[in-house]
Design an enzyme around this catalytic site. Structure first.
Site, PDB file in Angstrom:
ATOM      1  N   LYS A 173       0.863  -1.196   0.000  1.00  0.00           N
ATOM      2  CA  LYS A 173       0.000   0.000   0.000  1.00  0.00           C
ATOM      3  C   LYS A 173       0.896   1.242   0.000  1.00  0.00           C
ATOM      4  CE  LYS A 173      -1.805   2.953   2.367  1.00  0.00           C
ATOM      5  NZ  LYS A 173      -1.694   4.194   1.551  1.00  0.00           N
ATOM      6  N   GLU A 176      -1.126   7.338  -0.805  1.00  0.00           N
ATOM      7  CA  GLU A 176      -2.233   7.702  -1.701  1.00  0.00           C
ATOM      8  C   GLU A 176      -1.862   8.906  -2.585  1.00  0.00           C
ATOM      9  OE1 GLU A 176      -2.057   7.676   1.511  1.00  0.00           O
ATOM     10  OE2 GLU A 176      -3.094   9.339   2.491  1.00  0.00           O
ATOM     11  N   GLY A 226       7.206   5.696   7.386  1.00  0.00           N
ATOM     12  CA  GLY A 226       6.335   6.864   7.417  1.00  0.00           C
ATOM     13  C   GLY A 226       6.514   7.610   8.720  1.00  0.00           C
ATOM     14  N   GLY A 227       5.479   8.346   9.093  1.00  0.00           N
ATOM     15  CA  GLY A 227       5.569   9.228  10.251  1.00  0.00           C
ATOM     16  C   GLY A 227       5.455   8.483  11.577  1.00  0.00           C
ATOM     17  N   THR A 230       1.809   7.558  12.836  1.00  0.00           N
ATOM     18  CA  THR A 230       1.243   6.398  12.136  1.00  0.00           C
ATOM     19  C   THR A 230       1.945   5.126  12.601  1.00  0.00           C
ATOM     20  OG1 THR A 230       1.054   7.868  10.227  1.00  0.00           O
ATOM     21  CG2 THR A 230       0.526   5.562   9.866  1.00  0.00           C
ATOM     22  N   GLY A 231       3.255   5.211  12.767  1.00  0.00           N
ATOM     23  CA  GLY A 231       4.029   4.038  13.206  1.00  0.00           C
ATOM     24  C   GLY A 231       3.560   3.532  14.559  1.00  0.00           C
ATOM     25  N   GLU A 248      10.225   2.151  10.013  1.00  0.00           N
ATOM     26  CA  GLU A 248      11.231   3.160   9.639  1.00  0.00           C
ATOM     27  C   GLU A 248      10.521   4.496   9.751  1.00  0.00           C
ATOM     28  OE1 GLU A 248      14.450   2.928   8.682  1.00  0.00           O
ATOM     29  OE2 GLU A 248      14.410   0.807   9.145  1.00  0.00           O
ATOM     30  N   CYS A 282      13.884  11.737   5.215  1.00  0.00           N
ATOM     31  CA  CYS A 282      13.866  11.308   6.622  1.00  0.00           C
ATOM     32  C   CYS A 282      15.195  11.602   7.320  1.00  0.00           C
ATOM     33  CB  CYS A 282      13.535   9.830   6.716  1.00  0.00           C
ATOM     34  SG  CYS A 282      14.644   8.817   5.728  1.00  0.00           S
ATOM     35  N   GLU A 383       9.716  16.916  13.785  1.00  0.00           N
ATOM     36  CA  GLU A 383      10.124  16.853  12.386  1.00  0.00           C
ATOM     37  C   GLU A 383       9.192  17.729  11.552  1.00  0.00           C
ATOM     38  OE1 GLU A 383       9.110  13.184  10.412  1.00  0.00           O
ATOM     39  OE2 GLU A 383      11.118  13.039   9.568  1.00  0.00           O
TER      40      GLU A 383
HETATM   41  P1  NAD Z   1       2.477   8.851   6.942  1.00  0.00           P
HETATM   42  O1  NAD Z   1       2.754   8.174   8.222  1.00  0.00           O
HETATM   43  O2  NAD Z   1       1.440   9.917   6.897  1.00  0.00           O
HETATM   44  O3  NAD Z   1       2.043   7.806   5.817  1.00  0.00           O
HETATM   45  C1  NAD Z   1       2.859   6.734   5.437  1.00  0.00           C
HETATM   46  C2  NAD Z   1       1.996   5.625   4.849  1.00  0.00           C
HETATM   47  O4  NAD Z   1       1.148   5.112   5.876  1.00  0.00           O
HETATM   48  C3  NAD Z   1       1.079   6.074   3.717  1.00  0.00           C
HETATM   49  O5  NAD Z   1       0.999   5.042   2.754  1.00  0.00           O
HETATM   50  C4  NAD Z   1      -0.255   6.233   4.434  1.00  0.00           C
HETATM   51  O6  NAD Z   1      -1.370   6.121   3.591  1.00  0.00           O
HETATM   52  C5  NAD Z   1      -0.189   5.063   5.409  1.00  0.00           C
HETATM   53  N1  NAD Z   1      -1.092   5.156   6.564  1.00  0.00           N
HETATM   54  C6  NAD Z   1      -1.500   6.266   7.219  1.00  0.00           C
HETATM   55  N2  NAD Z   1      -2.340   5.910   8.227  1.00  0.00           N
HETATM   56  C7  NAD Z   1      -2.467   4.566   8.192  1.00  0.00           C
HETATM   57  C8  NAD Z   1      -3.199   3.601   8.961  1.00  0.00           C
HETATM   58  N3  NAD Z   1      -3.988   3.967   9.974  1.00  0.00           N
HETATM   59  N4  NAD Z   1      -3.073   2.305   8.645  1.00  0.00           N
HETATM   60  C9  NAD Z   1      -2.260   1.903   7.633  1.00  0.00           C
HETATM   61  N5  NAD Z   1      -1.579   2.766   6.865  1.00  0.00           N
HETATM   62  C10 NAD Z   1      -1.651   4.077   7.142  1.00  0.00           C
HETATM   63  O7  NAD Z   1       3.876   9.408   6.422  1.00  0.00           O
HETATM   64  P2  NAD Z   1       4.160  10.293   5.149  1.00  0.00           P
HETATM   65  O8  NAD Z   1       3.707  11.689   5.416  1.00  0.00           O
HETATM   66  O9  NAD Z   1       3.648   9.590   3.934  1.00  0.00           O
HETATM   67  O10 NAD Z   1       5.759  10.232   5.087  1.00  0.00           O
HETATM   68  C11 NAD Z   1       6.586  11.128   5.747  1.00  0.00           C
HETATM   69  C12 NAD Z   1       7.224  10.449   6.944  1.00  0.00           C
HETATM   70  O11 NAD Z   1       7.950   9.296   6.518  1.00  0.00           O
HETATM   71  C13 NAD Z   1       8.231  11.317   7.653  1.00  0.00           C
HETATM   72  O12 NAD Z   1       8.024  11.253   9.026  1.00  0.00           O
HETATM   73  C14 NAD Z   1       9.567  10.679   7.290  1.00  0.00           C
HETATM   74  O13 NAD Z   1      10.601  10.906   8.233  1.00  0.00           O
HETATM   75  C15 NAD Z   1       9.201   9.253   7.194  1.00  0.00           C
HETATM   76  N6  NAD Z   1      10.199   8.508   6.411  1.00  0.00           N
HETATM   77  C16 NAD Z   1      11.097   7.720   7.076  1.00  0.00           C
HETATM   78  C17 NAD Z   1      12.079   7.033   6.368  1.00  0.00           C
HETATM   79  C18 NAD Z   1      13.102   6.177   7.072  1.00  0.00           C
HETATM   80  O14 NAD Z   1      13.869   5.501   6.397  1.00  0.00           O
HETATM   81  N7  NAD Z   1      13.162   6.184   8.380  1.00  0.00           N
HETATM   82  C19 NAD Z   1      12.121   7.161   4.981  1.00  0.00           C
HETATM   83  C20 NAD Z   1      11.190   7.962   4.344  1.00  0.00           C
HETATM   84  C21 NAD Z   1      10.222   8.639   5.068  1.00  0.00           C
END
Ligand code: NAD
Length: 488
Positions: A173, A176, A226-227, A230-231, A248, A282, A383
């Site tokens: 996934k 979006e 991701g963020g 969310t993590g 990550e 990131c 961040e």
């Molecule tokens: P995000 O957490 O908003 O979204 C990431 C993904 O999670 C998207 O596909 C989103 O649709 C999905 N998501 C959101 N809510 C969800 C849920 N309840 N259940 C399942 N999936 C869900 O992050 P973003 O804004 O897309 O990305 C930016 C973040 O990613 C920043 O914090 C950045 O530091 C981090 N990032 C980290 C690394 C790393 O290697 N550590 C690399 C790239 C980006």
């Protein structure tokens, strides 16, 4: 052609919803894609489960799985121009950066193609002649792969390649906001011969299309980039079925510049560290720590050069960096800057939306430097994920380490100094996953990539990247069984 790929077939969403994708650089329409809901995702999970339980992928010889990944690498190279263009239209990033990313992505598939056969297990010496004992590696099962928008296909590759190399099936996934290169990759996997049900793609919003991936009992592993918020939510949702979870997450990465640093190198890299891809990285070096004696000269030079950085769209060859991903993200960045100023930071450049031809319709935000910051400000602690550099002063090694480690994050960071012993001492004391000395941003697939503290759990790249996607099993065989007679 429909965009969801489930059980080896392309189809639309069950409720026929779609989403329009617009380029963040100018608002132009990139395309309309199918938007999955929870029911589509549950079907994709079922397909991945069947493909795992009934095979043949998990038991395909590792060498054949590796060969398939090498074929995918070749296909990526052949389609490089189309992929780079699609990535730039979805993200707004400069075409040359996307081209660079596609090379990296092909290398990632090549790397894991070779890794597939690099470690097949080991014999354990027990000292007992009537026993043979082996440790073998097996796939984890059904993997949920959830990726962000900043490096859409690169983040996807870091998950898809090791997951396939180890013999798993998956549901991907992507964000979006940036779906197009994921769709293209699935076509390449299909062309390379990935069996039906092994690779599944659902597109759509996190809470709808993504959420079932975290708590569904048929998913064995969640790999998320991701963020932080969310993590945390995904980790909690996955706890009910004790899934393997690899996270990550974000970073607030310190860039420590000592007074004895090579001035030109440190200035140049401090700029790249934070302004590459408009800070949407990131590992961005968004937190500059400068030693007292160097502070004024260093920051003056950073400000002078940052003010001249040229913004523009993906195909503007003179642009040095592009827009932010969305209107909402730009508002978030602006709010961090406003809060920083309210908390006492001094604005040295940027801080206002740029205007002018080519900029008015995109989500641009200029390179911004906030000086005289302190570790208690939200713009320093959290961040912003934008082109915002905060500057703090320090005096001596101990204070540099203390300030750099005073964060919940621990992803990456750098030390600039010509005193190698000092740089090594500081590097050893930083609680972060990747430390660069006199450099910023490079990575190699042979080394692990992952975060200390709340930047993550688990590692994505390198030999242990493959380990994330494997179960390790010890097989003990008694070659001369006979009754023990312990209980008569
Ligand atoms: P995000 O957490 O908003 O979204 C990431 C993904 O999670 C998207 O596909 C989103 O649709 C999905 N998501 C959101 N809510 C969800 C849920 N309840 N259940 C399942 N999936 C869900 O992050 P973003 O804004 O897309 O990305 C930016 C973040 O990613 C920043 O914090 C950045 O530091 C981090 N990032 C980290 C690394 C790393 O290697 N550590 C690399 C790239 C980006």
């Amino acid at each position: 052609m429909p965009d969801l790929y489930i059980d080896g077939s392309w189809r639309g969403a069950l409720d026929e919803r779609t989403r329009e994708i617009r380029c963040p650089a100018d608002g132009s329409r990139v395309g309309v894609v199918d938007e999955a809901g929870g029911k589509d995702t549950v079907e994709a999970i079922a397909a991945a489960r069947r493909a795992f339980d009934e095979g043949p992928w998990p038991t395909t010889p590792a060498a054949d799985r590796g060969d398939l990944l090498l074929r995918v690498a070749d296909l990526l190279v052949w389609d490089k121009d189309a992929l780079a263009r699609a990535e730039s239209l979805d993200t707004g990033k400069r075409l040359v950066e996307s081209e660079y990313d596609i090379d990296d992505i092909a290398n990632c598939f090549r790397y894991f193609g070779r890794q597939a056969t690099a470690e097949t297990g080991r014999v354990v010496e027990t000292g007992t002649p009537s026993v043979d004992s082996r440790v073998v590696y097996e796939p984890v099962g059904v993997c949920a792969l959830i990726t962000p928008w900043n490096y859409p296909l690169l983040q996807t590759a870091w998950k898809v390649a090791p997951a396939l190399a180890a013999g798993n099936t998956f549901v991907l996934k992507p964000s979006e906001l940036t779906p197009h290169t994921a769709i293209h990759l699935m076509r390449l996997l299909e062309e390379a011969g990935v069996p039906p049900g092994v690779a599944n793609l659902v597109l759509g919003a996190g809470p709808e299309a993504g959420a079932p991936l975290a708590d569904h009992p048929d998913v064995d592993l969640v790999s998320f980039t991701g963020g932080l918020a969310t993590g945390r939510a995904l980790m909690a949702a996955a706890a009910g079925t004790v899934k393997k979870v690899a996270l990550e997450l974000g970073g607030k990465n310190p860039n420590i510049v000592f007074a004895d640093a090579d001035f030109e190198t440190a200035v140049d890299m401090a700029l790249t560290a934070v302004f590459l891809h408009s800070g949407q990285v990131c590992s961005a070096g968004a937190r500059l720590l400068v030693e007292d004696g160097l502070h004024d000269r260093f920051v003056d030079e950073i400000v002078r050069r940052a003010s001249r950085i040229r913004l523009g769209g993906p195909f503007d060859e003179r642009a040095q960096t592009g827009p932010l991903i969305s209107a909402a993200h730009r508002e978030k960045v602006e709010a961090y800057v406003a809060r920083g100023l309210a908390e006492g930071a001094v604005l040295r450049c940027g801080g206002e939306r740029p205007t002018g031809p080519g900029l008015d319709d995109g989500f641009y935000y200029p390179p911004t430097v906030l000086d005289e910051c302190s570790g208690d400000m939200s713009v320093v602690r959290e961040e912003s994920f934008g082109p915002v550099l905060t500057v703090e002063r320090f005096s001596g090694e101990a204070e540099a380490v203390r300030l750099a480690n005073d964060t919940i994050y621990g992803l990456a960071g750098a030390v600039f100094s010509t005193d190698e012993a000092k740089a090594q001492r500081v590097a050893a004391r930083l609680r972060i996953g990747t430390v660069w000395i006199n450099d910023f941003h490079p990575y190699v697939p042979q080394a692990e990539w992952g975060g200390f503290k709340q930047s993550g759990s688990g590692r994505e790249l390198g030999p242990s990247g493959l380990a994330e996607y494997r179960e390790t099993k010890h097989i003990w065989r008694n070659t001369d069984p006979s009754p023990q007679g312990w209980f008569g």
